[in-house]
Design an enzyme around this catalytic site. Sequence first.
Site, mmCIF file in Angstrom:
data_model
loop_
_atom_site.group_PDB
_atom_site.id
_atom_site.type_symbol
_atom_site.label_atom_id
_atom_site.label_comp_id
_atom_site.label_asym_id
_atom_site.label_seq_id
_atom_site.Cartn_x
_atom_site.Cartn_y
_atom_site.Cartn_z
ATOM 1 N N TYR A 19 0.814 -1.220 0.000
ATOM 2 C CA TYR A 19 0.000 0.000 0.000
ATOM 3 C C TYR A 19 0.848 1.271 0.000
ATOM 4 C CZ TYR A 19 -3.540 -3.440 1.115
ATOM 5 O OH TYR A 19 -4.365 -4.539 1.067
ATOM 6 N N ASP A 20 0.328 2.294 -0.658
ATOM 7 C CA ASP A 20 0.981 3.599 -0.714
ATOM 8 C C ASP A 20 0.341 4.601 0.238
ATOM 9 O OD1 ASP A 20 2.653 2.731 -2.832
ATOM 10 O OD2 ASP A 20 1.060 3.167 -4.273
ATOM 11 N N THR A 21 -0.982 4.444 0.455
ATOM 12 C CA THR A 21 -1.725 5.372 1.310
ATOM 13 C C THR A 21 -2.300 4.630 2.509
ATOM 14 O OG1 THR A 21 -2.312 6.769 -0.579
ATOM 15 C CG2 THR A 21 -3.639 7.013 1.409
ATOM 16 N N HIS A 53 1.946 7.728 2.111
ATOM 17 C CA HIS A 53 1.004 8.837 2.252
ATOM 18 C C HIS A 53 0.106 8.534 3.455
ATOM 19 C CE1 HIS A 53 -2.356 11.381 0.142
ATOM 20 N NE2 HIS A 53 -1.776 12.022 1.135
ATOM 21 N N ARG A 240 -4.399 0.759 -3.796
ATOM 22 C CA ARG A 240 -3.172 0.761 -3.007
ATOM 23 C C ARG A 240 -3.350 1.599 -1.734
ATOM 24 N NH1 ARG A 240 1.159 -1.602 -4.816
ATOM 25 N NH2 ARG A 240 2.525 -0.318 -3.513
#
Length: 304
Positions: A19-21, A53, A240
């Site tokens: 995951y990015d967020t 993020h 993500r």
Amino acid sequence: MAPTFLNTKSEYETLVDKYDTFMFDCDGVLWHGDRLVPGARQVLSILRDRKKHIIFVTNNATKSRKNYRKKFESLGVQAEVDEIFGSAYASAVYLSTVVSLPKTKKVYVIGQAGLEEELDEEGVAHIGGTDPEDNTTEPFSLDDFKLDESVGAVLCGLDTRLNYTKLCKALQYITRNEGCLFLATNTDPTYPAAGGFLPGAGSISAPLRYALGRDPVSIGKPNKTMLDCIKAKHDFDPARTIMIGDRLDTDILFGQQGGVSTLLVLTGVTKVSEISGEKPPIVPDFVLKSIGDLVALTGEEAMA
């Protein structure tokens, strides 16, 4: 489908890489009252170091985003105002932008200063709330009450000074002012505090729900209005993105309805028994005992 219980460093690595967020609930996830969950500060630092993020999504309507940031600072946690999305802010945006409450109309507030501050920021006129006239223990009488016909909405948030006068005035506006909206910042029945649980904003609006025989429009989690508010300010890929919370019926449902993955921590309201039955009503994708478990990614121990 059963959730995946995360227990090992390799499982933690896979989660963080996927995951990015990362969307975080706060009460019951990062802290209890004014006490941080052990390891919470370290985990947020780990995620920032990995260029993730971070967004804080809370149903707490007692503080404005600016004041909520002060709480983060007091706990030694980095947070920017535009990373914080509370139900007070979402409620103000809902009134100013979604329903476009006319400038000639006012909102009767059952709530605290933080809610009023967010309404002010959005240019929404309001009465009630922290007004000394409404914070009284004197008996309420309709003979002494003058209806303000410009009130176009009643907004209920958490109010630790709730009294009979506020409930009576709110009921008059909803039933006597044509088209008056009945809104709630959120409908959480309780919230976790240091040492236990206390009645939440949903309990504050409950007398009015009973008197009116209908529910308010709820703006905070798990409702899509909150996610729309976030999307308006942040660009993220739902595939993500993961929502981390301690409540099935708010945090986890919010993530599911928004099309993002979900992670339940067991440091707040929900107990493991609630997701281990034959047919639990809401099932998260992942489960952690505590957000502090992710400190294992560094080989350190979780610190308060």
